[in-house]
Design a protein around this motif. Structure first.
Motif, mmCIF file in Angstrom:
data_model
loop_
_atom_site.group_PDB
_atom_site.id
_atom_site.type_symbol
_atom_site.label_atom_id
_atom_site.label_comp_id
_atom_site.label_asym_id
_atom_site.label_seq_id
_atom_site.Cartn_x
_atom_site.Cartn_y
_atom_site.Cartn_z
ATOM 1 N N MET A 64 0.856 -1.207 0.000
ATOM 2 C CA MET A 64 0.000 0.000 0.000
ATOM 3 C C MET A 64 0.883 1.245 0.000
ATOM 4 N N SER A 65 0.699 2.113 -1.003
ATOM 5 C CA SER A 65 1.542 3.311 -0.995
ATOM 6 C C SER A 65 0.824 4.477 -0.325
ATOM 7 N N GLU A 66 1.626 5.216 0.366
ATOM 8 C CA GLU A 66 1.079 6.345 1.125
ATOM 9 C C GLU A 66 1.756 7.646 0.733
ATOM 10 N N THR A 67 1.080 8.735 0.983
ATOM 11 C CA THR A 67 1.684 10.047 0.757
ATOM 12 C C THR A 67 2.571 10.382 1.951
ATOM 13 N N ARG A 68 3.272 11.492 1.825
ATOM 14 C CA ARG A 68 4.139 11.933 2.935
ATOM 15 C C ARG A 68 3.328 12.122 4.213
ATOM 16 N N GLU A 69 2.071 12.526 4.031
ATOM 17 C CA GLU A 69 1.234 12.789 5.202
ATOM 18 C C GLU A 69 0.644 11.511 5.780
ATOM 19 N N GLY A 70 0.975 10.367 5.176
ATOM 20 C CA GLY A 70 0.465 9.110 5.695
ATOM 21 C C GLY A 70 -0.944 8.792 5.252
ATOM 22 N N VAL A 71 -1.329 9.258 4.049
ATOM 23 C CA VAL A 71 -2.662 8.957 3.537
ATOM 24 C C VAL A 71 -2.535 8.010 2.349
ATOM 25 N N ASP A 72 -3.392 7.002 2.321
ATOM 26 C CA ASP A 72 -3.400 6.013 1.245
ATOM 27 C C ASP A 72 -3.706 6.688 -0.096
ATOM 28 N N ILE A 73 -2.839 6.494 -1.099
ATOM 29 C CA ILE A 73 -3.076 7.218 -2.358
ATOM 30 C C ILE A 73 -4.296 6.707 -3.118
ATOM 31 N N THR A 74 -4.676 5.456 -2.911
ATOM 32 C CA THR A 74 -5.884 4.988 -3.594
ATOM 33 C C THR A 74 -7.127 5.703 -3.032
ATOM 34 N N ILE A 75 -7.067 6.026 -1.741
ATOM 35 C CA ILE A 75 -8.189 6.784 -1.160
ATOM 36 C C ILE A 75 -8.244 8.186 -1.770
ATOM 37 N N LEU A 76 -7.075 8.778 -1.931
ATOM 38 C CA LEU A 76 -7.023 10.107 -2.548
ATOM 39 C C LEU A 76 -7.630 10.079 -3.950
ATOM 40 N N ALA A 77 -7.289 9.041 -4.694
ATOM 41 C CA ALA A 77 -7.791 8.923 -6.068
ATOM 42 C C ALA A 77 -9.310 8.753 -6.081
ATOM 43 N N ARG A 78 -9.812 7.916 -5.180
ATOM 44 C CA ARG A 78 -11.274 7.709 -5.117
ATOM 45 C C ARG A 78 -11.990 9.001 -4.730
ATOM 46 N N GLU A 116 -13.384 10.841 9.938
ATOM 47 C CA GLU A 116 -12.098 11.407 10.341
ATOM 48 C C GLU A 116 -11.022 11.148 9.280
ATOM 49 N N GLU A 117 -11.044 9.921 8.771
ATOM 50 C CA GLU A 117 -10.056 9.544 7.763
ATOM 51 C C GLU A 117 -10.293 10.314 6.447
ATOM 52 N N VAL A 118 -11.574 10.449 6.104
ATOM 53 C CA VAL A 118 -11.919 11.182 4.885
ATOM 54 C C VAL A 118 -11.467 12.645 5.002
ATOM 55 N N GLU A 119 -11.707 13.208 6.158
ATOM 56 C CA GLU A 119 -11.344 14.611 6.362
ATOM 57 C C GLU A 119 -9.836 14.823 6.215
ATOM 58 N N LYS A 120 -9.109 13.881 6.749
ATOM 59 C CA LYS A 120 -7.643 13.942 6.658
ATOM 60 C C LYS A 120 -7.224 13.916 5.178
ATOM 61 N N SER A 121 -7.847 13.020 4.414
ATOM 62 C CA SER A 121 -7.522 12.891 2.998
ATOM 63 C C SER A 121 -7.941 14.147 2.219
ATOM 64 N N LEU A 122 -9.107 14.686 2.604
ATOM 65 C CA LEU A 122 -9.574 15.917 1.950
ATOM 66 C C LEU A 122 -8.553 17.038 2.105
ATOM 67 N N LYS A 123 -8.001 17.118 3.294
ATOM 68 C CA LYS A 123 -7.031 18.180 3.563
ATOM 69 C C LYS A 123 -5.768 18.005 2.727
ATOM 70 N N VAL A 124 -5.350 16.766 2.562
ATOM 71 C CA VAL A 124 -4.174 16.490 1.734
ATOM 72 C C VAL A 124 -4.455 16.896 0.283
ATOM 73 N N LEU A 125 -5.653 16.487 -0.178
ATOM 74 C CA LEU A 125 -6.042 16.802 -1.554
ATOM 75 C C LEU A 125 -6.127 18.318 -1.762
ATOM 76 N N LYS A 126 -6.702 18.991 -0.780
ATOM 77 C CA LYS A 126 -6.867 20.436 -0.857
ATOM 78 C C LYS A 126 -5.508 21.125 -0.984
ATOM 79 N N LYS A 127 -4.568 20.654 -0.211
ATOM 80 C CA LYS A 127 -3.232 21.226 -0.219
ATOM 81 C C LYS A 127 -2.559 21.014 -1.581
ATOM 82 N N ARG A 128 -2.751 19.817 -2.132
ATOM 83 C CA ARG A 128 -2.156 19.527 -3.437
ATOM 84 C C ARG A 128 -2.674 20.458 -4.525
ATOM 85 N N TYR A 129 -4.006 20.666 -4.504
ATOM 86 C CA TYR A 129 -4.591 21.503 -5.553
ATOM 87 C C TYR A 129 -4.278 22.975 -5.350
#
Lengths: 224, 170
Positions: free
Chosen positions: B1-15, B41-54
Protein backbone atom coordinates in the motif's frame (compact mmCIF):
# COMPACT_ATOMS: atom_id res chain seq x y z
CA UNK A 1 -40.01 76.44 -5.14
CA UNK A 2 -38.79 74.30 -2.33
CA UNK A 3 -36.68 71.40 -3.38
CA UNK A 4 -36.80 68.35 -1.16
CA UNK A 5 -34.64 65.33 -1.37
CA UNK A 6 -36.04 62.34 0.42
CA UNK A 7 -34.40 58.96 0.73
CA UNK A 8 -36.51 56.16 -0.63
CA UNK A 9 -38.10 54.30 2.27
CA UNK A 10 -39.17 50.88 1.21
CA UNK A 11 -41.04 50.12 4.39
CA UNK A 12 -42.02 51.76 7.69
CA UNK A 13 -39.04 50.24 9.51
CA UNK A 14 -36.63 51.85 7.05
CA UNK A 15 -38.17 55.21 7.89
CA UNK A 16 -38.14 54.55 11.64
CA UNK A 17 -34.51 53.48 11.54
CA UNK A 18 -33.64 56.59 9.54
CA UNK A 19 -35.33 58.83 12.13
CA UNK A 20 -33.58 57.12 15.02
CA UNK A 21 -30.17 57.27 13.32
CA UNK A 22 -30.64 60.97 12.61
CA UNK A 23 -31.04 61.58 16.34
CA UNK A 24 -27.89 59.60 17.07
CA UNK A 25 -29.65 58.07 20.04
CA UNK A 26 -30.89 54.69 21.10
CA UNK A 27 -34.57 54.36 20.19
CA UNK A 28 -35.35 53.68 23.86
CA UNK A 29 -34.01 57.11 24.81
CA UNK A 30 -36.32 59.00 22.47
CA UNK A 31 -39.80 59.86 23.82
CA UNK A 32 -42.45 57.92 21.93
CA UNK A 33 -44.36 61.14 21.17
CA UNK A 34 -41.30 62.57 19.40
CA UNK A 35 -40.93 59.43 17.31
CA UNK A 36 -44.62 59.48 16.45
CA UNK A 37 -44.59 63.15 15.42
CA UNK A 38 -41.52 62.83 13.24
CA UNK A 39 -42.89 59.71 11.61
CA UNK A 40 -46.15 61.55 10.81
CA UNK A 41 -44.22 64.51 9.44
CA UNK A 42 -42.48 62.27 6.93
CA UNK A 43 -45.65 60.45 6.02
CA UNK A 44 -47.28 63.77 5.18
CA UNK A 45 -44.25 64.84 3.19
CA UNK A 46 -44.28 61.59 1.26
CA UNK A 47 -47.96 62.02 0.51
CA UNK A 48 -47.33 65.54 -0.78
CA UNK A 49 -44.61 64.20 -3.03
CA UNK A 50 -47.03 61.60 -4.39
CA UNK A 51 -44.93 58.76 -3.08
CA UNK A 52 -46.96 55.60 -2.96
CA UNK A 53 -47.44 54.57 0.66
CA UNK A 54 -48.07 50.93 1.37
CA UNK A 55 -50.54 49.89 4.04
CA UNK A 56 -47.56 48.97 6.25
CA UNK A 57 -46.78 52.68 6.64
CA UNK A 58 -50.34 53.49 7.58
CA UNK A 59 -50.54 50.72 10.15
CA UNK A 60 -47.22 51.79 11.70
CA UNK A 61 -48.44 55.39 11.80
CA UNK A 62 -51.61 54.43 13.62
CA UNK A 63 -49.67 52.24 16.04
CA UNK A 64 -47.34 55.15 16.84
CA UNK A 65 -50.21 57.59 17.28
CA UNK A 66 -51.88 55.16 19.62
CA UNK A 67 -48.70 54.80 21.67
CA UNK A 68 -48.29 58.57 21.72
CA UNK A 69 -51.83 59.03 23.06
CA UNK A 70 -51.10 56.48 25.77
CA UNK A 71 -47.88 58.23 26.70
CA UNK A 72 -49.69 61.57 27.02
CA UNK A 73 -52.55 60.32 29.16
CA UNK A 74 -51.92 61.54 32.68
CA UNK A 75 -53.26 58.54 34.53
CA UNK A 76 -53.11 54.94 33.56
CA UNK A 77 -54.19 52.09 35.76
CA UNK A 78 -51.40 49.63 36.62
CA UNK A 79 -52.83 47.18 34.08
CA UNK A 80 -52.96 49.83 31.39
CA UNK A 81 -49.45 50.90 32.21
CA UNK A 82 -48.20 47.34 31.94
CA UNK A 83 -49.93 46.92 28.58
CA UNK A 84 -48.44 50.17 27.35
CA UNK A 85 -44.93 49.15 28.38
CA UNK A 86 -45.38 45.82 26.62
CA UNK A 87 -46.52 47.44 23.40
CA UNK A 88 -43.67 49.93 23.51
CA UNK A 89 -41.24 47.09 24.04
CA UNK A 90 -42.60 45.28 20.98
CA UNK A 91 -41.90 48.35 18.89
CA UNK A 92 -38.36 48.70 20.23
CA UNK A 93 -37.64 45.04 19.63
CA UNK A 94 -38.86 45.17 16.05
CA UNK A 95 -36.68 48.21 15.31
CA UNK A 96 -33.65 46.60 16.96
CA UNK A 97 -34.27 43.37 15.11
CA UNK A 98 -34.52 45.27 11.86
CA UNK A 99 -31.26 47.03 12.61
CA UNK A 100 -29.60 43.64 12.99
CA UNK A 101 -31.22 42.51 9.77
CA UNK A 102 -29.71 45.51 7.98
CA UNK A 103 -26.25 44.65 9.33
CA UNK A 104 -26.52 41.11 8.01
CA UNK A 105 -27.89 42.41 4.71
CA UNK A 106 -24.90 44.75 4.37
CA UNK A 107 -22.52 41.92 5.04
CA UNK A 108 -24.21 39.86 2.33
CA UNK A 109 -24.06 42.80 -0.06
CA UNK A 110 -20.32 43.20 0.44
CA UNK A 111 -19.87 39.49 -0.09
CA UNK A 112 -21.97 39.57 -3.22
CA UNK A 113 -19.67 42.13 -4.76
CA UNK A 114 -16.94 39.53 -4.65
CA UNK A 115 -19.24 36.74 -5.75
CA UNK A 116 -18.32 36.95 -9.41
CA UNK A 117 -14.98 35.47 -8.50
CA UNK A 118 -16.44 32.06 -7.94
CA UNK A 119 -17.71 29.62 -10.50
CA UNK A 120 -20.88 28.43 -8.95
CA UNK A 121 -23.96 26.43 -9.71
CA UNK A 122 -26.16 29.51 -9.56
CA UNK A 123 -24.75 30.94 -12.79
CA UNK A 124 -26.44 28.12 -14.64
CA UNK A 125 -29.95 28.97 -13.48
CA UNK A 126 -29.47 32.59 -14.51
CA UNK A 127 -31.27 32.62 -17.84
CA UNK A 128 -34.54 31.38 -16.40
CA UNK A 129 -35.57 34.63 -14.74
CA UNK A 130 -38.40 36.46 -16.46
CA UNK A 131 -37.65 39.51 -18.56
CA UNK A 132 -39.36 41.96 -16.23
CA UNK A 133 -38.34 41.67 -12.63
CA UNK A 134 -40.99 41.50 -9.95
CA UNK A 135 -39.95 44.89 -8.63
CA UNK A 136 -40.53 46.34 -12.09
CA UNK A 137 -43.93 44.65 -12.35
CA UNK A 138 -44.92 46.04 -8.99
CA UNK A 139 -43.80 49.48 -10.10
CA UNK A 140 -45.89 49.25 -13.28
CA UNK A 141 -48.87 48.20 -11.21
CA UNK A 142 -48.45 51.20 -8.90
CA UNK A 143 -48.09 53.63 -11.80
CA UNK A 144 -51.18 52.25 -13.47
CA UNK A 145 -53.24 52.38 -10.29
CA UNK A 146 -52.17 55.94 -9.53
CA UNK A 147 -53.10 57.06 -13.02
CA UNK A 148 -56.52 55.46 -12.75
CA UNK A 149 -57.04 57.18 -9.45
CA UNK A 150 -56.02 60.54 -10.86
CA UNK A 151 -58.30 59.99 -13.80
CA UNK A 152 -61.25 59.40 -11.52
CA UNK A 153 -60.66 62.74 -9.90
CA UNK A 154 -60.38 64.50 -13.24
CA UNK A 155 -63.54 62.75 -14.41
CA UNK A 156 -65.53 64.44 -11.72
CA UNK A 157 -64.53 67.84 -13.01
CA UNK A 158 -65.06 67.59 -16.74
CA UNK A 159 -65.79 65.10 -19.43
CA UNK A 160 -63.97 64.94 -22.70
CA UNK A 161 -65.11 63.26 -25.84
CA UNK A 162 -62.13 61.27 -26.96
CA UNK A 163 -60.73 60.52 -30.38
CA UNK A 164 -59.89 56.91 -31.21
CA UNK A 165 -56.39 55.49 -31.02
CA UNK A 166 -55.04 52.25 -32.31
CA UNK A 167 -52.35 50.16 -30.64
CA UNK A 168 -50.35 50.27 -33.87
CA UNK A 169 -50.36 54.06 -33.95
CA UNK A 170 -49.34 54.23 -30.31
CA UNK A 171 -46.56 51.76 -30.92
CA UNK A 172 -45.18 53.87 -33.74
CA UNK A 173 -45.29 56.87 -31.45
CA UNK A 174 -43.53 55.06 -28.62
CA UNK A 175 -40.76 53.86 -30.92
CA UNK A 176 -39.49 57.45 -31.08
CA UNK A 177 -38.68 57.37 -27.39
CA UNK A 178 -35.31 56.22 -26.12
CA UNK A 179 -36.05 56.61 -22.43
CA UNK A 180 -38.93 58.20 -20.50
CA UNK A 181 -40.83 57.66 -17.26
CA UNK A 182 -43.68 55.20 -17.78
CA UNK A 183 -45.89 57.46 -15.70
CA UNK A 184 -45.55 60.29 -18.22
CA UNK A 185 -46.06 57.98 -21.18
CA UNK A 186 -49.28 56.53 -19.82
CA UNK A 187 -50.79 59.76 -18.61
CA UNK A 188 -53.73 60.53 -20.84
CA UNK A 189 -57.05 62.32 -20.82
CA UNK A 190 -59.14 59.23 -20.99
CA UNK A 191 -59.02 55.64 -19.94
CA UNK A 192 -59.22 54.25 -23.44
CA UNK A 193 -56.16 56.14 -24.57
CA UNK A 194 -54.28 55.06 -21.50
CA UNK A 195 -55.12 51.42 -22.01
CA UNK A 196 -54.22 51.59 -25.69
CA UNK A 197 -50.83 53.06 -24.80
CA UNK A 198 -50.35 50.46 -22.13
CA UNK A 199 -51.02 47.65 -24.61
CA UNK A 200 -48.47 49.18 -26.97
CA UNK A 201 -45.95 49.32 -24.12
CA UNK A 202 -46.54 45.66 -23.30
CA UNK A 203 -46.12 44.69 -26.92
CA UNK A 204 -42.80 46.50 -27.22
CA UNK A 205 -41.56 44.89 -24.01
CA UNK A 206 -42.61 41.47 -25.22
CA UNK A 207 -40.84 42.03 -28.52
CA UNK A 208 -37.72 42.78 -26.51
CA UNK A 209 -37.29 46.23 -28.04
CA UNK A 210 -38.00 48.04 -24.79
CA UNK A 211 -37.87 47.22 -21.14
CA UNK A 212 -39.29 48.70 -17.95
CA UNK A 213 -36.93 49.04 -15.02
CA UNK A 214 -37.46 48.93 -11.29
CA UNK A 215 -37.20 52.71 -11.41
CA UNK A 216 -40.35 52.90 -13.54
CA UNK A 217 -38.46 54.02 -16.65
CA UNK A 218 -39.48 52.81 -20.09
CA UNK A 219 -36.29 52.45 -22.10
CA UNK A 220 -35.05 51.12 -25.37
CA UNK A 221 -32.85 48.06 -25.01
CA UNK A 222 -29.43 48.20 -26.51
CA UNK A 223 -29.04 46.03 -29.56
CA UNK A 224 -27.53 42.72 -28.49
CA UNK B 1 0.00 0.00 0.00
CA UNK B 2 1.54 3.31 -0.99
CA UNK B 3 1.08 6.34 1.12
CA UNK B 4 1.68 10.05 0.76
CA UNK B 5 4.14 11.93 2.94
CA UNK B 6 1.23 12.79 5.20
CA UNK B 7 0.46 9.11 5.70
CA UNK B 8 -2.66 8.96 3.54
CA UNK B 9 -3.40 6.01 1.25
CA UNK B 10 -3.08 7.22 -2.36
CA UNK B 11 -5.88 4.99 -3.59
CA UNK B 12 -8.19 6.78 -1.16
CA UNK B 13 -7.02 10.11 -2.55
CA UNK B 14 -7.79 8.92 -6.07
CA UNK B 15 -11.27 7.71 -5.12
CA UNK B 16 -11.98 10.93 -3.30
CA UNK B 17 -10.88 12.97 -6.28
CA UNK B 18 -13.18 10.94 -8.56
CA UNK B 19 -16.18 11.55 -6.30
CA UNK B 20 -15.51 15.27 -6.01
CA UNK B 21 -15.00 15.63 -9.74
CA UNK B 22 -18.27 13.86 -10.52
CA UNK B 23 -20.42 15.76 -8.01
CA UNK B 24 -22.02 18.78 -9.59
CA UNK B 25 -23.18 20.52 -6.47
CA UNK B 26 -20.56 19.39 -4.02
CA UNK B 27 -20.58 16.57 -1.47
CA UNK B 28 -20.66 16.54 2.30
CA UNK B 29 -18.15 14.78 4.48
CA UNK B 30 -20.81 12.26 5.54
CA UNK B 31 -21.70 11.41 1.96
CA UNK B 32 -18.04 10.90 1.07
CA UNK B 33 -17.50 8.70 4.10
CA UNK B 34 -20.50 6.57 3.20
CA UNK B 35 -19.45 6.19 -0.43
CA UNK B 36 -15.85 5.31 0.46
CA UNK B 37 -16.84 3.09 3.39
CA UNK B 38 -14.46 4.96 5.65
CA UNK B 39 -14.90 6.93 8.82
CA UNK B 40 -15.33 10.68 8.56
CA UNK B 41 -12.10 11.41 10.34
CA UNK B 42 -10.06 9.54 7.76
CA UNK B 43 -11.92 11.18 4.88
CA UNK B 44 -11.34 14.61 6.36
CA UNK B 45 -7.64 13.94 6.66
CA UNK B 46 -7.52 12.89 3.00
CA UNK B 47 -9.57 15.92 1.95
CA UNK B 48 -7.03 18.18 3.56
CA UNK B 49 -4.17 16.49 1.73
CA UNK B 50 -6.04 16.80 -1.55
CA UNK B 51 -6.87 20.44 -0.86
CA UNK B 52 -3.23 21.23 -0.22
CA UNK B 53 -2.16 19.53 -3.44
CA UNK B 54 -4.59 21.50 -5.55
CA UNK B 55 -3.55 24.72 -3.89
CA UNK B 56 -0.18 24.37 -5.65
CA UNK B 57 0.52 26.70 -8.57
CA UNK B 58 0.43 23.97 -11.20
CA UNK B 59 -3.34 23.51 -10.67
CA UNK B 60 -6.10 25.69 -12.11
CA UNK B 61 -8.79 24.38 -9.80
CA UNK B 62 -8.96 24.28 -6.04
CA UNK B 63 -10.93 22.31 -3.49
CA UNK B 64 -13.15 24.37 -1.21
CA UNK B 65 -15.88 23.86 1.35
CA UNK B 66 -18.93 26.08 1.76
CA UNK B 67 -21.83 25.28 4.07
CA UNK B 68 -20.47 21.78 4.63
CA UNK B 69 -20.18 20.85 0.95
CA UNK B 70 -16.88 20.18 -0.78
CA UNK B 71 -16.36 20.96 -4.46
CA UNK B 72 -13.76 21.86 -7.01
CA UNK B 73 -13.75 25.48 -8.11
CA UNK B 74 -11.82 27.27 -10.80
CA UNK B 75 -9.18 29.45 -9.15
CA UNK B 76 -10.09 33.09 -9.50
CA UNK B 77 -6.94 33.84 -11.51
CA UNK B 78 -8.17 31.59 -14.30
CA UNK B 79 -11.79 32.72 -14.54
CA UNK B 80 -10.95 35.08 -17.33
CA UNK B 81 -9.96 32.13 -19.52
CA UNK B 82 -12.99 30.11 -18.51
CA UNK B 83 -15.26 33.03 -19.42
CA UNK B 84 -14.16 32.58 -23.03
CA UNK B 85 -15.94 29.26 -23.24
CA UNK B 86 -18.87 29.70 -20.83
CA UNK B 87 -20.66 32.22 -18.65
CA UNK B 88 -18.93 32.71 -15.36
CA UNK B 89 -20.57 35.49 -13.44
CA UNK B 90 -23.33 34.81 -11.01
CA UNK B 91 -26.57 36.75 -10.93
CA UNK B 92 -26.61 39.81 -8.69
CA UNK B 93 -29.40 39.97 -6.15
CA UNK B 94 -31.63 42.97 -5.44
CA UNK B 95 -31.56 44.80 -2.07
CA UNK B 96 -34.97 43.40 -1.17
CA UNK B 97 -33.82 39.86 -1.97
CA UNK B 98 -30.76 40.38 0.23
CA UNK B 99 -33.00 41.67 3.02
CA UNK B 100 -35.15 38.55 2.84
CA UNK B 101 -32.06 36.32 2.90
CA UNK B 102 -30.81 38.23 5.96
CA UNK B 103 -34.14 37.61 7.71
CA UNK B 104 -33.98 33.87 7.01
CA UNK B 105 -30.33 33.79 8.10
CA UNK B 106 -31.18 35.40 11.43
CA UNK B 107 -34.26 33.30 12.14
CA UNK B 108 -33.06 29.95 10.84
CA UNK B 109 -36.19 28.05 9.80
CA UNK B 110 -38.75 30.75 8.94
CA UNK B 111 -42.23 31.22 7.51
CA UNK B 112 -43.30 33.93 5.08
CA UNK B 113 -45.37 35.58 7.83
CA UNK B 114 -42.31 35.84 10.06
CA UNK B 115 -40.18 37.34 7.26
CA UNK B 116 -42.92 39.88 6.57
CA UNK B 117 -43.26 40.73 10.24
CA UNK B 118 -39.51 41.39 10.47
CA UNK B 119 -39.35 43.51 7.33
CA UNK B 120 -42.88 44.98 7.54
CA UNK B 121 -42.97 44.53 3.79
CA UNK B 122 -44.66 42.14 1.42
CA UNK B 123 -42.14 39.35 0.73
CA UNK B 124 -43.77 36.60 -1.32
CA UNK B 125 -42.18 37.58 -4.65
CA UNK B 126 -38.70 37.68 -3.16
CA UNK B 127 -39.15 34.32 -1.44
CA UNK B 128 -40.39 32.74 -4.64
CA UNK B 129 -37.46 34.06 -6.69
CA UNK B 130 -34.92 33.01 -4.07
CA UNK B 131 -36.33 29.47 -4.07
CA UNK B 132 -36.13 29.49 -7.88
CA UNK B 133 -32.49 30.54 -7.64
CA UNK B 134 -31.84 27.67 -5.22
CA UNK B 135 -30.67 30.10 -2.53
CA UNK B 136 -33.51 29.09 -0.21
CA UNK B 137 -35.05 25.71 0.47
CA UNK B 138 -38.80 25.54 0.88
CA UNK B 139 -40.59 22.71 2.57
CA UNK B 140 -44.01 22.07 3.96
CA UNK B 141 -44.41 22.06 7.71
CA UNK B 142 -47.89 21.54 9.01
CA UNK B 143 -50.13 23.98 7.19
CA UNK B 144 -47.50 26.42 6.03
CA UNK B 145 -44.19 26.48 4.19
CA UNK B 146 -40.91 27.05 5.96
CA UNK B 147 -37.77 28.48 4.38
CA UNK B 148 -34.16 27.66 5.18
CA UNK B 149 -30.80 28.66 3.72
CA UNK B 150 -29.62 26.22 1.05
CA UNK B 151 -26.14 24.85 0.43
CA UNK B 152 -26.03 27.13 -2.63
CA UNK B 153 -26.57 30.11 -0.35
CA UNK B 154 -23.34 29.36 1.47
CA UNK B 155 -21.60 28.75 -1.80
CA UNK B 156 -22.90 31.95 -3.37
CA UNK B 157 -21.72 34.12 -0.50
CA UNK B 158 -18.61 32.01 0.09
CA UNK B 159 -19.45 31.31 3.70
CA UNK B 160 -18.15 28.32 5.55
CA UNK B 161 -20.93 28.39 8.11
CA UNK B 162 -23.63 30.59 9.61
CA UNK B 163 -21.53 31.88 12.51
CA UNK B 164 -19.34 33.71 10.01
CA UNK B 165 -22.43 35.69 9.06
CA UNK B 166 -24.06 36.26 12.42
CA UNK B 167 -21.09 37.00 14.66
CA UNK B 168 -21.10 40.52 16.03
CA UNK B 169 -19.97 43.77 14.45
CA UNK B 170 -20.19 42.90 10.81
Amino acid sequence: MLEVSLPNFEGPLDLLLFLVKKKEMDIREIPISVIADEFMKYIELMEELNIDLTSDFISMASQLMYLKSRALLPQLTPQEKEKFEKEKEELYVSVEEYQKLKTVENFLLKRMEKVGELLSAIAETDGKMSELRDEALKKIHTIFRNLLFEMKRVDRVYKLSSPRYSVDEKREELMKISVAPLYEILRANDKLEMITTFLAVLELVKLGIYTVGEDGMFRRRRAA
Amino acid sequence: MSETREGVDITILARLEALLFASRRGVSLAELARALELDAEEVEKSLKVLKKRYAADDHGVELREFGGRWRFYVKSGYLEYVSRIRRVYAKKLSPSQLEVLAAVAIKGETTRAEVERMRMKESSAQLRDLVKLNLLNRKRKGRSFVYTLSAEFYEYFQLEDISELLSDNR
